[in-house]
Design a protein around this motif. Structure first.
Motif, PDB file in Angstrom:
ATOM      1  N   LEU A 184      -1.112  28.794 -18.692  1.00  0.00           N
ATOM      2  CA  LEU A 184      -2.085  28.540 -19.530  1.00  0.00           C
ATOM      3  C   LEU A 184      -1.892  27.946 -20.921  1.00  0.00           C
ATOM      4  CD1 LEU A 184      -5.205  28.537 -20.086  1.00  0.00           C
ATOM      5  CD2 LEU A 184      -4.956  30.648 -21.022  1.00  0.00           C
ATOM      6  N   ILE A 185      -2.292  26.773 -21.336  1.00  0.00           N
ATOM      7  CA  ILE A 185      -1.881  26.084 -22.431  1.00  0.00           C
ATOM      8  C   ILE A 185      -3.237  26.007 -23.189  1.00  0.00           C
ATOM      9  CG2 ILE A 185      -1.147  23.892 -23.650  1.00  0.00           C
ATOM     10  CD1 ILE A 185       0.722  23.525 -21.451  1.00  0.00           C
ATOM     11  N   SER A 221       4.633  38.221 -12.475  1.00  0.00           N
ATOM     12  CA  SER A 221       4.027  39.064 -11.379  1.00  0.00           C
ATOM     13  C   SER A 221       3.969  40.487 -11.648  1.00  0.00           C
ATOM     14  CB  SER A 221       4.569  38.519  -9.954  1.00  0.00           C
ATOM     15  OG  SER A 221       5.822  39.305  -9.973  1.00  0.00           O
ATOM     16  N   ASP A 222       4.684  41.022 -12.592  1.00  0.00           N
ATOM     17  CA  ASP A 222       4.556  42.483 -12.944  1.00  0.00           C
ATOM     18  C   ASP A 222       3.663  42.808 -14.014  1.00  0.00           C
ATOM     19  OD1 ASP A 222       5.861  41.411 -15.059  1.00  0.00           O
ATOM     20  OD2 ASP A 222       7.663  42.537 -14.833  1.00  0.00           O
ATOM     21  N   GLY A 223       2.645  42.030 -14.365  1.00  0.00           N
ATOM     22  CA  GLY A 223       1.599  42.446 -15.390  1.00  0.00           C
ATOM     23  C   GLY A 223       2.116  42.080 -16.822  1.00  0.00           C
ATOM     24  N   THR A 224       3.203  41.378 -16.858  1.00  0.00           N
ATOM     25  CA  THR A 224       3.830  40.942 -18.001  1.00  0.00           C
ATOM     26  C   THR A 224       3.547  39.465 -18.336  1.00  0.00           C
ATOM     27  OG1 THR A 224       6.011  40.605 -17.670  1.00  0.00           O
ATOM     28  CG2 THR A 224       5.381  43.057 -18.394  1.00  0.00           C
ATOM     29  N   ALA A 225       3.519  38.934 -19.604  1.00  0.00           N
ATOM     30  CA  ALA A 225       3.551  37.437 -19.555  1.00  0.00           C
ATOM     31  C   ALA A 225       4.293  37.255 -20.883  1.00  0.00           C
ATOM     32  CB  ALA A 225       2.063  37.136 -20.118  1.00  0.00           C
ATOM     33  N   SER A 226       4.876  35.709 -20.997  1.00  0.00           N
ATOM     34  CA  SER A 226       5.289  35.224 -22.233  1.00  0.00           C
ATOM     35  C   SER A 226       4.234  34.663 -22.812  1.00  0.00           C
ATOM     36  CB  SER A 226       6.331  34.263 -21.689  1.00  0.00           C
ATOM     37  OG  SER A 226       7.125  33.464 -23.079  1.00  0.00           O
ATOM     38  N   LEU A 227       4.142  34.664 -24.327  1.00  0.00           N
ATOM     39  CA  LEU A 227       3.237  34.204 -25.285  1.00  0.00           C
ATOM     40  C   LEU A 227       3.895  33.732 -26.332  1.00  0.00           C
ATOM     41  CD1 LEU A 227       0.171  34.106 -26.312  1.00  0.00           C
ATOM     42  CD2 LEU A 227       0.616  36.377 -27.307  1.00  0.00           C
ATOM     43  N   GLY A 228       3.442  32.554 -26.732  1.00  0.00           N
ATOM     44  CA  GLY A 228       4.010  31.739 -28.053  1.00  0.00           C
ATOM     45  C   GLY A 228       2.956  30.958 -28.613  1.00  0.00           C
ATOM     46  N   VAL A 229       3.042  30.428 -29.865  1.00  0.00           N
ATOM     47  CA  VAL A 229       2.457  29.614 -30.553  1.00  0.00           C
ATOM     48  C   VAL A 229       3.315  28.704 -31.204  1.00  0.00           C
ATOM     49  CG1 VAL A 229       2.431  31.081 -32.665  1.00  0.00           C
ATOM     50  CG2 VAL A 229       0.515  29.318 -32.390  1.00  0.00           C
ATOM     51  N   VAL A 230       2.990  27.357 -31.115  1.00  0.00           N
ATOM     52  CA  VAL A 230       3.875  26.098 -31.523  1.00  0.00           C
ATOM     53  C   VAL A 230       3.001  25.257 -32.553  1.00  0.00           C
ATOM     54  CG1 VAL A 230       4.985  24.173 -31.058  1.00  0.00           C
ATOM     55  CG2 VAL A 230       5.190  26.080 -29.505  1.00  0.00           C
ATOM     56  N   GLY A 231       3.616  24.923 -33.588  1.00  0.00           N
ATOM     57  CA  GLY A 231       2.878  23.832 -34.479  1.00  0.00           C
ATOM     58  C   GLY A 231       4.004  23.462 -35.510  1.00  0.00           C
ATOM     59  N   LYS A 232       3.800  22.589 -36.415  1.00  0.00           N
ATOM     60  CA  LYS A 232       4.272  21.936 -37.310  1.00  0.00           C
ATOM     61  C   LYS A 232       4.747  23.379 -38.294  1.00  0.00           C
ATOM     62  CE  LYS A 232       2.674  17.008 -37.787  1.00  0.00           C
ATOM     63  NZ  LYS A 232       1.794  16.208 -38.520  1.00  0.00           N
ATOM     64  N   GLN A 233       5.794  23.124 -39.071  1.00  0.00           N
ATOM     65  CA  GLN A 233       6.299  24.105 -39.802  1.00  0.00           C
ATOM     66  C   GLN A 233       5.313  24.603 -40.908  1.00  0.00           C
ATOM     67  OE1 GLN A 233      10.307  23.467 -41.452  1.00  0.00           O
ATOM     68  NE2 GLN A 233      10.761  25.723 -41.569  1.00  0.00           N
ATOM     69  N   TRP A 271      -0.856  24.887 -30.743  1.00  0.00           N
ATOM     70  CA  TRP A 271      -1.109  25.292 -29.168  1.00  0.00           C
ATOM     71  C   TRP A 271      -0.262  26.625 -29.091  1.00  0.00           C
ATOM     72  CZ3 TRP A 271       2.666  25.281 -25.473  1.00  0.00           C
ATOM     73  CH2 TRP A 271       3.801  24.931 -25.726  1.00  0.00           C
ATOM     74  N   PHE A 272      -0.760  27.058 -27.715  1.00  0.00           N
ATOM     75  CA  PHE A 272      -0.121  28.536 -27.459  1.00  0.00           C
ATOM     76  C   PHE A 272       0.080  28.068 -25.869  1.00  0.00           C
ATOM     77  CE2 PHE A 272      -3.578  28.932 -30.293  1.00  0.00           C
ATOM     78  CZ  PHE A 272      -3.224  29.963 -31.241  1.00  0.00           C
ATOM     79  N   TRP A 273       1.397  29.008 -25.505  1.00  0.00           N
ATOM     80  CA  TRP A 273       1.416  28.924 -24.212  1.00  0.00           C
ATOM     81  C   TRP A 273       1.359  30.465 -23.736  1.00  0.00           C
ATOM     82  CZ3 TRP A 273       6.392  28.673 -26.867  1.00  0.00           C
ATOM     83  CH2 TRP A 273       7.217  29.624 -27.094  1.00  0.00           C
ATOM     84  N   LEU A 274       0.785  30.558 -22.458  1.00  0.00           N
ATOM     85  CA  LEU A 274       0.510  31.913 -21.798  1.00  0.00           C
ATOM     86  C   LEU A 274       1.256  31.956 -20.382  1.00  0.00           C
ATOM     87  CD1 LEU A 274      -0.252  34.989 -21.970  1.00  0.00           C
ATOM     88  CD2 LEU A 274      -2.561  34.051 -21.377  1.00  0.00           C
ATOM     89  N   ILE A 275       2.362  32.278 -20.212  1.00  0.00           N
ATOM     90  CA  ILE A 275       2.940  32.219 -19.027  1.00  0.00           C
ATOM     91  C   ILE A 275       3.309  33.516 -18.385  1.00  0.00           C
ATOM     92  CG2 ILE A 275       5.185  31.733 -17.693  1.00  0.00           C
ATOM     93  CD1 ILE A 275       6.050  30.075 -20.385  1.00  0.00           C
TER      94      ILE A 275
END
Length: 413
Positions: free
Chosen positions: A208-209, A226-238, A219-223
């Motif tokens: 999910l972007i 299968s074990d109920g965890t996820a990778s979450l991040g936010v990206v933008g200009k400094q 923008w944010f990534w949400l990856i």
């Protein structure tokens, strides 16, 4: 001095796959890895095109067998969210031939799985080794000066060097090959969470972007895994990040400013500390020399928005190995024409779409309801990693086609 046919710097996906393919060809190959596996890394949402290269390296069987136990998530597409407008691309419904599904992986476990699979095929891997110097690249062999964790130095020689060191960019630094990227300096804050998502609209089979509610270049990534965890991040200009705040506060402040994502993650809890990466885009003067070539991120990294990093890394490994074998057998392959230029064509396709994402053109296309099914399949193919398919009009002429498509989506005369 020990001599090898090929020495590979870095045991990430590109290094492991290149090493496996060279070992399959009967070459004596050594891989030098500075860290010990498993180790944390981002770049967790693979693209389906990756599966072709993992198959060539003899690794898909191990991946499929261990995916469930390692928490890897089946992936069949990408979902996008902006101010409650939702859309998705199904990678099985795409223009280009090839696999349409893949996995979202925890890179610590994924990279170790690939390295172990390569070692089983004959790749020698030495962990905890740092490359200090590279010499004799104009002669018939290259010499590396390396050090181990006891600060003991020794030399190794090889007929060819492949640099798959990723963000470590070993040879670009040692050989003064680095160039500044033409992308603005951007920052990413990221962590793993236990997402506790109950919203039925959330599809765990897709990354999910999400676009920030008021800042379209953030923008944010949400990856999901299968074990109920996820990778979450936010990206933008400094400058979008408050230097007075911690990485954790910067991440969650942006999430709170984006109500749809904040609601989705209302029950989320952190699994590890939030980390920061700044100024990650990079470029080089050349991708090759007399006795060396650069793979993946060691050569060029664009941006994480479309998860192209691992795909470019694996594609570069698959393209480089046949040329290395030819050179070791006494041939003189044209590395510029047969490696650098064709590899950069796909990278430039990704570059066009990444640039258009940040300036808003591609967002206008993604969130438009006026896309035709045939056009959607062509875009889906690129998002699935098939950025080298010249039969796709949006690969053959990405800039022109994208601009025309955006006008059609906006009904601009």
């Amino acid at each position: 001095m020990e001599h090898f046919d090929v020495i590979i710097i870095g045991a990430g996906p590109a290094g492991s796959c290149a090493g496996a393919m060279l070992a399959q060809a009967g070459k004596r190959v050594l891989c030098l890895e500075k860290q010990h596996f498993p180790r944390f890394s981002i770049g967790e949402s693979l693209l389906p095109h990756c599966m072709e290269f993992l198959t060539a390296a003899g690794m898909t069987s191990a991946l499929q067998q261990q995916a469930e136990s390692l928490g890897f998530q089946f992936k069949n597409g990408a979902a996008f969210l902006k101010n409650d407008i939702r859309t998705a691309f199904d990678f099985t419904d795409k223009f280009s031939p090839g696999p349409g599904t893949t996995f979202q992986v925890k890179r610590a476990a994924f990279d170790k799985l690939l390295a172990d699979a390569a070692a089983e095929q004959g790749l020698q891997i030495r962990y905890g080794v740092t490359v200090q110097h590279c010499d004799h690249l104009q002669a018939q062999q290259a010499v590396l000066t390396v050090s181990d964790e006891n600060n003991s130095q020794y030399q190794l020689s090889a007929g060819f060097i492949l640099d798959a060191s990723g963000f470590g960019r070993v040879l670009p630094r040692l050989l003064d090959l680095e160039l500044p990227s033409d992308f603005p300096v951007r920052q990413a804050c990221f962590c793993h969470i236990r997402d506790n998502i109950s919203d039925g609209r959330f599809d765990r089979n897709k990354i999910l972007i999400t676009v920030h509610s008021s800042l379209s270049d953030v923008w944010f990534w949400l990856i999901p895994f299968s074990d109920g965890t996820a990778s979450l991040g936010v990206v933008g200009k400094q400058q979008r990040f408050d230097s007075a705040l911690s990485a954790t506060d910067n991440l969650w402040q942006h999430i709170r400013q984006t109500p749809e994502l904040a609601e989705l993650l209302a029950q989320a809890t952190p699994v590890n500390e939030v980390q920061t990466l700044t100024g990650y885009s990079a470029n080089v003067r050349t991708l090759h020399g007399n006795n060396f070539a650069l793979l993946g991120n060691a050569g060029e990294f664009l941006d994480p928005v479309f998860s192209s990093g691992v795909t470019i890394a694996l594609r570069s490994a698959a393209m480089a190995v046949p040329l290395v074998l030819r050179q070791l057998n006494g041939d003189t392959p044209d590395w510029e024409a047969q490696y650098s230029k064709p590899l950069r064509k796909g990278i430039d396709t990704f570059r066009t779409f990444v640039t258009a994402w940040y300036d808003g053109r591609f967002q206008d296309v993604i969130f438009s309801e006026k896309r035709q099914a045939k056009i959607t399949a062509m875009i889906s193919a690129i998002l699935a990693g098939y950025a080298w398919d010249q039969a796709n009009p949006y690969v053959a002429e990405p800039e022109r086609r994208l601009n025309v498509l955006r006008e059609l989506c906006l009904d601009v005369d």
